[in-house]
Design a protein around this motif. Structure first.
Motif, mmCIF file in Angstrom:
data_model
loop_
_atom_site.group_PDB
_atom_site.id
_atom_site.type_symbol
_atom_site.label_atom_id
_atom_site.label_comp_id
_atom_site.label_asym_id
_atom_site.label_seq_id
_atom_site.Cartn_x
_atom_site.Cartn_y
_atom_site.Cartn_z
ATOM 1 N N VAL A 144 -10.753 -6.376 3.268
ATOM 2 C CA VAL A 144 -10.102 -6.096 2.996
ATOM 3 C C VAL A 144 -10.384 -4.553 1.590
ATOM 4 O O VAL A 144 -10.230 -5.293 0.620
ATOM 5 C CB VAL A 144 -8.577 -7.053 2.863
ATOM 6 N N VAL A 178 -7.265 -1.975 -0.465
ATOM 7 C CA VAL A 178 -5.837 -1.246 -0.202
ATOM 8 C C VAL A 178 -6.174 0.127 -1.200
ATOM 9 O O VAL A 178 -7.121 -0.413 -2.058
ATOM 10 C CB VAL A 178 -4.291 -2.235 -1.033
ATOM 11 N N ARG A 190 -2.011 -0.750 -4.922
ATOM 12 C CA ARG A 190 -2.295 -2.462 -4.896
ATOM 13 C C ARG A 190 -1.330 -3.114 -5.857
ATOM 14 O O ARG A 190 -0.290 -2.170 -6.466
ATOM 15 C CB ARG A 190 -3.405 -2.271 -5.942
ATOM 16 N N GLY A 191 -0.935 -3.978 -6.123
ATOM 17 C CA GLY A 191 0.130 -5.311 -6.753
ATOM 18 C C GLY A 191 0.962 -5.161 -6.248
ATOM 19 O O GLY A 191 2.374 -5.638 -6.237
ATOM 20 N N ARG A 192 1.311 -4.252 -5.009
ATOM 21 C CA ARG A 192 2.208 -4.050 -4.567
ATOM 22 C C ARG A 192 2.592 -5.108 -2.729
ATOM 23 O O ARG A 192 2.679 -4.762 -1.404
ATOM 24 C CB ARG A 192 2.897 -3.209 -3.173
ATOM 25 N N ARG A 193 1.902 -6.373 -3.020
ATOM 26 C CA ARG A 193 1.547 -7.203 -1.375
ATOM 27 C C ARG A 193 0.821 -6.440 -0.093
ATOM 28 O O ARG A 193 1.760 -6.821 0.396
ATOM 29 C CB ARG A 193 2.956 -7.924 -1.887
ATOM 30 N N GLY A 207 -2.172 -6.095 0.602
ATOM 31 C CA GLY A 207 -3.399 -7.256 1.004
ATOM 32 C C GLY A 207 -2.997 -8.205 1.069
ATOM 33 O O GLY A 207 -3.161 -8.790 2.403
ATOM 34 N N ARG A 208 -1.404 -8.840 0.764
ATOM 35 C CA ARG A 208 -1.079 -10.437 1.252
ATOM 36 C C ARG A 208 -0.800 -9.934 2.973
ATOM 37 O O ARG A 208 -0.262 -10.754 3.425
ATOM 38 C CB ARG A 208 -0.048 -10.344 0.473
ATOM 39 N N ASN A 256 -14.972 -11.404 -8.375
ATOM 40 C CA ASN A 256 -14.064 -9.868 -7.857
ATOM 41 C C ASN A 256 -12.200 -10.764 -7.763
ATOM 42 O O ASN A 256 -11.959 -11.137 -7.085
ATOM 43 C CB ASN A 256 -13.659 -9.868 -6.441
ATOM 44 N N HIS A 292 -3.328 -17.227 -3.103
ATOM 45 C CA HIS A 292 -2.096 -16.743 -2.897
ATOM 46 C C HIS A 292 -1.696 -17.046 -1.085
ATOM 47 O O HIS A 292 -1.273 -16.907 -0.853
ATOM 48 C CB HIS A 292 -1.507 -15.855 -2.795
#
Ligand SMILES: CC(C)(COP(=O)(O)OP(=O)(O)OC[C@H]1O[C@@H](n2cnc3c(N)ncnc32)[C@H](O)[C@@H]1OP(=O)(O)O)[C@@H](O)C(=O)NCCC(=O)NCCS
Length: 164
Positions: free
Chosen positions: A73, A75, A80-83, A85-86, A112, A121
């Motif tokens: 995965v 991004v 990054r940090g904007r969800r 990846g989630r 990592n 998460h």
């Protein structure tokens, strides 16, 4: 954000993500990514913005009958940090559920931190460690997550091209 299945037309943008996401010695080749995108036993999703050629992120799973492996995965650094990846992980897991998968496995370098935080998460827990898996002193954590029957649906991103 739109999440959809990747096609071969996405390969140039996927390679941009790859080059921005990993040091050269760890980068996958375009041929490797083509095998992912075209493989019948793979699930490859991309995150995009409408009308934009560049991708926000990409994820690929190797899909078996009961288990799947989260292979990669990545991004875009600016996203990054904007969800993103989630969204990719959770949407992939929702889709895997429709293919009968009940467990997702992955390996991640022990240092990592962003990836480990993302996976934690998303419900992953460490099963065990493989010492030196990525080279001297670079251990791998083997993590797994159940594909919950009651996984709550993702709010937000539209799902397009998500046929099994
Ligand atoms: C790992 C990666 C995919 C995370 O993508 P992302 O879109 O930034 O992740 P998200 O924004 O969805 O974050 C999910 C959670 O992980 C955590 N997280 C993300 N980045 C983090 C960081 N740099 N440090 C600590 N925690 C972090 C956050 O707590 C976040 O939870 P929150 O939404 O409650 O704040 C991204 O950092 C990346 O592309 N890294 C390079 C490629 C890579 O190493 N991939 C993994 C191995 S294949």
């Amino acid at each position: 954000m739109i999440l959809r299945r990747a096609t071969a037309l996405d390969l140039p943008a996927i390679m941009q993500l790859e080059r921005a996401g990993f040091p050269q010695r760890e980068q996958w080749s375009e041929a490797s990514w083509r095998s992912e995108v075209e493989g019948a036993d793979r699930l490859v999703l991309v995150a995009t913005e409408p009308e934009e050629a560049a991708l926000l992120g990409v994820i690929t799973f190797l899909v078996g009958p009961d288990t799947a492996d989260l292979m990669r995965v990545v991004v875009a650094p600016a996203s990054r940090g904007r969800r993103v990846g989630r969204g990719l992980v959770r949407t992939g897991m929702l889709h895997l559920r429709t293919r009968g998968v009940d467990t997702v496995l992955l390996e991640v370098r022990h240092d990592n931190d962003p990836a480990i935080a993302l996976y934690t998460h998303c419900g992953f827990a460490t099963l065990h460690t493989r010492p030196g898996y990525y080279g001297p002193g670079a251990d791998a954590l083997v993590m797994s997550a159940p594909v919950e029957a009651d996984l709550p649906p993702l709010a937000g991103p539209a799902l397009k091209g998500m046929n099994a």
